[in-house]
Write an enzyme that holds these catalytic residues in place. Structure first.
Site, short mmCIF file in Angstrom:
data_model
loop_
_atom_site.label_atom_id
_atom_site.label_comp_id
_atom_site.label_asym_id
_atom_site.label_seq_id
_atom_site.Cartn_x
_atom_site.Cartn_y
_atom_site.Cartn_z
N PRO A 2 7.36 -2.11 1.93
CG PRO A 2 7.21 -4.35 1.73
CD PRO A 2 6.55 -3.15 2.54
CD GLU A 3 9.56 3.06 -1.22
OE1 GLU A 3 10.21 3.66 -1.96
OE2 GLU A 3 9.39 3.80 -0.26
NE ARG A 110 -2.06 -1.62 8.75
CZ ARG A 110 -2.07 -0.34 8.25
NH1 ARG A 110 -0.71 0.15 8.35
NH2 ARG A 110 -3.07 0.33 8.14
NE ARG A 151 2.34 10.27 -17.57
CZ ARG A 151 2.89 9.37 -18.43
NH1 ARG A 151 3.95 9.51 -18.82
NH2 ARG A 151 2.12 8.23 -18.93
#
Ligand SMILES: [Zn+2]
Length: 290
Positions: A2-3, A110, A151
């Site tokens: 899931p994001e 998991r 960055r």
């Protein structure tokens, strides 16, 4: 896994299902999945549910008495309401007993998912939340530019770095980079303002569209009440290596970027290099407008 959009779907459902409900008791069925901060003895139960928040992929359920339950689903974690007549789903590790006779359960085959019950820490001082970068959905294009431009890192791992900005994972990064026509290994400092703005728009569109569709169901993820998300039908690159690019008709390629499987179109997502004093650095290709 899931994001942001998948977690947002769960948050919205919880906000509705837990309205006006109190939490009476918590049962931990497997050690190490749920922890208390500072200790179990400090927990002030029963406690009324106040609301569900989210930062990136982290859910935060707020309860009375300055208490917050952080839920990190990670790979396969899932919250569900067990059916009273049926046995619990396998790998159910935590039970939250509500004062209306229902139980909210957390299962995770998991076992990477984590629940933390915080007592007495003001919501804005919870360390797990404060460690995360700003939520990807809450960023203005200006802040997004300020995060990326200084960055000197490859764009894909940079977008995946939850300390820089939180919520994006493999699926939505690949989709957003494709939309914006950016190579996953592109160095962020070499991107023009225009291109970063385009990437910001792509991230917003991809996330909002995914939220509208209840997220993507890839492998194990299903929504809160067991329903599958629909957004996977709209994926342009993720899970489509070897297939035709929807923009140019070329073949999508799969590669590894920072150990993550990555699908992109070598034709639509070219590398771009910074222009210095009218010349491309080290003779490489110069950024062109999108
Ligand atoms: Zn293409």
């Amino acid at each position: 896994m899931p994001e942001l959009p998948e977690v947002e779907s769960v948050r919205k459902s919880l906000e509705i299902s837990l309205e006006d409900v109190g939490l009476a008791r918590i049962d931990s069925l497997f050690p190490g999945v749920l922890t208390f901060c500072p200790t179990l003895a400090e927990a002030r139960l029963p406690a009324k549910f106040l609301g569900a928040d989210r930062r990136g992929k982290m859910l935060a359920l707020r309860f009375q008495g300055e208490q917050t339950l952080l839920v990190h689903l990670r790979m396969t974690g899932r919250l569900y309401f067990p059916n009273a007549e049926a046995p619990l789903l396998p790998h159910t590790h935590v039970l939250l007993h509500l004062d209306d006779q229902r139980t909210l359960a957390f299962c995770d085959p998991r076992r990477f998912g984590r629940l933390v019950w915080h007592v007495g820490t003001p919501f804005d001082r919870i360390p797990e939340l404060n460690r995360l970068g700003p939520d990807a959905l809450s960023l203005s294009s200006k802040v997004f530019f300020q995060l990326l431009k200084p960055r000197n890192r490859m764009i894909k791992p940079l977008l995946l770095d939850q300390i820089v900005l939180s919520g994006l994972g493999n699926i939505y990064v690949d989709e957003s980079l494709f939309r914006a026509g950016i190579h996953p290994k592109q160095i962020s400092a070499d991107l023009s303002r225009k291109r970063i703005d385009l990437l910001w728009e792509s991230v917003m569109e991809v996330l909002q569209k995914a939220i509208e569709n209840g997220g993507s169901t890839i492998r194990d993820f299903v929504g809160f009440s067991g329903e599958a998300g629909n957004y996977q039908k709209h994926h342009s690159v993720y899970g489509r290596a070897g297939l035709e690019c929807v923009k140019c008709g070329g073949t999508l390629r799969r590669t590894l970027v920072a150990q993550r499987g990555t699908t992109y179109c070598p034709h639509c997502q070219r590398m771009r290099y910074r222009r210095t004093k009218g010349k491309a650095i080290r003779g490489r290709r110069v950024e062109t407008s999108p």
